[in-house]
Design a protein around this motif. Structure first.
Motif, PDB file in Angstrom:
ATOM      1  N   ALA A 177       0.878  -1.170   0.000  1.00  0.00           N
ATOM      2  CA  ALA A 177       0.000   0.000   0.000  1.00  0.00           C
ATOM      3  C   ALA A 177       0.914   1.218   0.000  1.00  0.00           C
ATOM      4  O   ALA A 177       1.973   1.194   0.628  1.00  0.00           O
ATOM      5  CB  ALA A 177      -0.873   0.004   1.237  1.00  0.00           C
ATOM      6  N   ALA A 178       0.519   2.262  -0.695  1.00  0.00           N
ATOM      7  CA  ALA A 178       1.379   3.446  -0.769  1.00  0.00           C
ATOM      8  C   ALA A 178       0.530   4.700  -0.871  1.00  0.00           C
ATOM      9  O   ALA A 178      -0.648   4.649  -1.249  1.00  0.00           O
ATOM     10  CB  ALA A 178       2.322   3.334  -1.972  1.00  0.00           C
ATOM     11  N   GLY A 179       1.157   5.815  -0.528  1.00  0.00           N
ATOM     12  CA  GLY A 179       0.496   7.111  -0.658  1.00  0.00           C
ATOM     13  C   GLY A 179       0.824   7.716  -2.018  1.00  0.00           C
ATOM     14  O   GLY A 179       1.971   7.651  -2.466  1.00  0.00           O
ATOM     15  N   PRO A 186      -2.883  11.665   6.323  1.00  0.00           N
ATOM     16  CA  PRO A 186      -3.066  10.214   6.275  1.00  0.00           C
ATOM     17  C   PRO A 186      -3.357   9.597   7.648  1.00  0.00           C
ATOM     18  O   PRO A 186      -2.855  10.061   8.676  1.00  0.00           O
ATOM     19  CB  PRO A 186      -1.727   9.696   5.750  1.00  0.00           C
ATOM     20  CG  PRO A 186      -1.086  10.841   5.099  1.00  0.00           C
ATOM     21  CD  PRO A 186      -1.592  12.077   5.794  1.00  0.00           C
ATOM     22  N   THR A 210      -3.526   4.089  -1.568  1.00  0.00           N
ATOM     23  CA  THR A 210      -4.609   4.091  -0.586  1.00  0.00           C
ATOM     24  C   THR A 210      -5.001   5.487  -0.126  1.00  0.00           C
ATOM     25  O   THR A 210      -6.008   5.657   0.555  1.00  0.00           O
ATOM     26  CB  THR A 210      -4.188   3.278   0.652  1.00  0.00           C
ATOM     27  OG1 THR A 210      -2.906   3.735   1.058  1.00  0.00           O
ATOM     28  CG2 THR A 210      -4.147   1.792   0.345  1.00  0.00           C
ATOM     29  N   ASN A 211      -4.179   6.479  -0.456  1.00  0.00           N
ATOM     30  CA  ASN A 211      -4.446   7.850   0.015  1.00  0.00           C
ATOM     31  C   ASN A 211      -3.552   8.800  -0.756  1.00  0.00           C
ATOM     32  O   ASN A 211      -2.569   8.368  -1.359  1.00  0.00           O
ATOM     33  CB  ASN A 211      -4.101   7.956   1.518  1.00  0.00           C
ATOM     34  CG  ASN A 211      -2.661   7.555   1.805  1.00  0.00           C
ATOM     35  OD1 ASN A 211      -2.301   6.377   1.760  1.00  0.00           O
ATOM     36  ND2 ASN A 211      -1.817   8.528   2.070  1.00  0.00           N
ATOM     37  N   GLU A 266       4.938  10.779   5.979  1.00  0.00           N
ATOM     38  CA  GLU A 266       5.827  11.876   5.618  1.00  0.00           C
ATOM     39  C   GLU A 266       5.202  13.210   6.043  1.00  0.00           C
ATOM     40  O   GLU A 266       3.987  13.322   6.193  1.00  0.00           O
ATOM     41  CB  GLU A 266       6.048  11.906   4.101  1.00  0.00           C
ATOM     42  CG  GLU A 266       6.538  10.593   3.530  1.00  0.00           C
ATOM     43  CD  GLU A 266       5.547   9.445   3.659  1.00  0.00           C
ATOM     44  OE1 GLU A 266       4.347   9.656   3.419  1.00  0.00           O
ATOM     45  OE2 GLU A 266       5.973   8.344   4.046  1.00  0.00           O
ATOM     46  N   ALA A 278      -0.674  11.373  -0.352  1.00  0.00           N
ATOM     47  CA  ALA A 278       0.344  11.593   0.678  1.00  0.00           C
ATOM     48  C   ALA A 278       0.071  12.919   1.388  1.00  0.00           C
ATOM     49  O   ALA A 278      -0.626  13.797   0.858  1.00  0.00           O
ATOM     50  CB  ALA A 278       1.733  11.573   0.048  1.00  0.00           C
TER      51      ALA A 278
HETATM   52  N1  HPA Z   1       3.053   7.141   3.166  1.00  0.00           N
HETATM   53  C1  HPA Z   1       3.810   6.064   3.459  1.00  0.00           C
HETATM   54  N2  HPA Z   1       3.344   4.835   3.447  1.00  0.00           N
HETATM   55  C2  HPA Z   1       2.057   4.654   3.127  1.00  0.00           C
HETATM   56  C3  HPA Z   1       1.214   5.733   2.831  1.00  0.00           C
HETATM   57  C4  HPA Z   1       1.732   7.042   2.847  1.00  0.00           C
HETATM   58  O1  HPA Z   1       1.048   8.057   2.587  1.00  0.00           O
HETATM   59  N3  HPA Z   1      -0.015   5.197   2.569  1.00  0.00           N
HETATM   60  C5  HPA Z   1       0.099   3.849   2.696  1.00  0.00           C
HETATM   61  N4  HPA Z   1       1.353   3.514   3.046  1.00  0.00           N
END
Ligand code: HPA
Length: 279
Positions: A114-116, A249, A238-239, A197, A241
């Protein structure tokens, strides 16, 4: 015990428990667990606790199991229970499971996370196959004391995220080489977390050329590549940042968004497994 010996024991134990290695092993990240298991027919489920010294998550909520079965005729292993640097694990522990899979003989490794999103044109719910990464603090598993080799090697990371596999994934999804509206390749920035962050860091990351930011994947990708496996990685955005579009977040929101887009994520996961190059 030395790391090489530990890995041999784990690989032997994988053969004994699950038989020959699968064509594709998938490391599930936050948000990917929910629907993935349903993709396999007749899976064998083995808890990670069955394997000596396979590190397990120190945070609740990550299912720590291996599911081994067929996905549309492709022998596939799904691995829950990834561990992270922010849990206090060292690089060699973070990548031990992945190294054991490659020692078992797994040729293709699919890493999910999952990442922003760092780009207003990549809204939450989108998927980003990694074309490259920026490592901004995640531990490197090829450092002395973390690598399994006694000699240090200077390893090229050009082509780390397999281009042919990524292209086959996009083709299978009916998308052009540059991707489409909800599945588009991009650059992943990896930071240690567990704090999200700051808005200033988010501006910096976007300015550096990153498209998404997360806290995992890079150590496993480097270790698997150095051990000779093919690597594909996909972020579920997922969002936005922090600070982007007013975002602040929140972990529960991250999980909710992942769950709301689980169906498309599972479709892309299935396509990625089926797109893996056969030996
Ligand atoms: N930043 C870092 N890791 C994450 C984020 C994020 O916004 N969303 C999901 N994992």
């Amino acid at each position: 015990m030395d790391e090489k010996r530990l890995l041999q024991i784990l690989a032997d134990s994988l053969v004994k428990t699950l038989g020959p290695p699968p064509t594709v092993a998938v490391v599930l990240g936050s948000g990917w667990n929910e629907r993935a298991a349903g993709l396999l027919s007749d899976p064998r489920v083995v808890p990670l606790s069955h394997f000596p010294d396979w590190p397990r998550p120190r945070v609740e909520g990550h299912a720590a199991d291996l599911h081994c079965g067929e996905l549309d005729g492709v022998r596939t292993l799904l691995c829950g229970g990834r561990v992270h640097a922010y849990e206090g694990y060292e690089a060699r522990e973070i990548v031990r499971g992945v190294r054991a899979l490659v020692a078992w003989g797994v040729p293709n490794l699919l890493l999910l996370n999952a990442a922003g999103s760092l780009d207003l044109e990549r809204p939450p719910g989108g998927l980003m196959p990694l074309s490259d990464h920026l490592n901004l603090g995640l531990p490197n598993p090829l450092h002395a004391g973390q690598t399994v080799d006694t000699a240090l090697t200077f390893t090229s990371l050009v082509g780390l995220y397999d281009e042919a596999w990524r292209a086959a994934l996009l083709t299978r999804l009916g998308l052009p080489a540059g991707g489409g509206a909800d599945v588009r390749p991009g650059v992943y920035a990896g930071l240690t977390g567990p704090t999200y962050e700051t808005p200033a860091e988010v501006c910096m990351l976007a300015g550096l050329g990153a498209d998404a930011v997360g806290m995992s994947t890079i150590p496993e990708a480097i270790a698997a590549h150095a051990a000779g496996a093919r690597v594909c990685a996909i972020s579920l955005l997922t969002n936005y940042a922090a600070g982007l579009g007013g975002s602040d977040p929140d972990h529960l929101e991250v999980l909710d968004t992942a769950s709301a887009h689980g169906e498309r994520a599972a479709e892309v996961l299935r396509a990625a497994v089926l797109a893996a190059p056969l030996e």
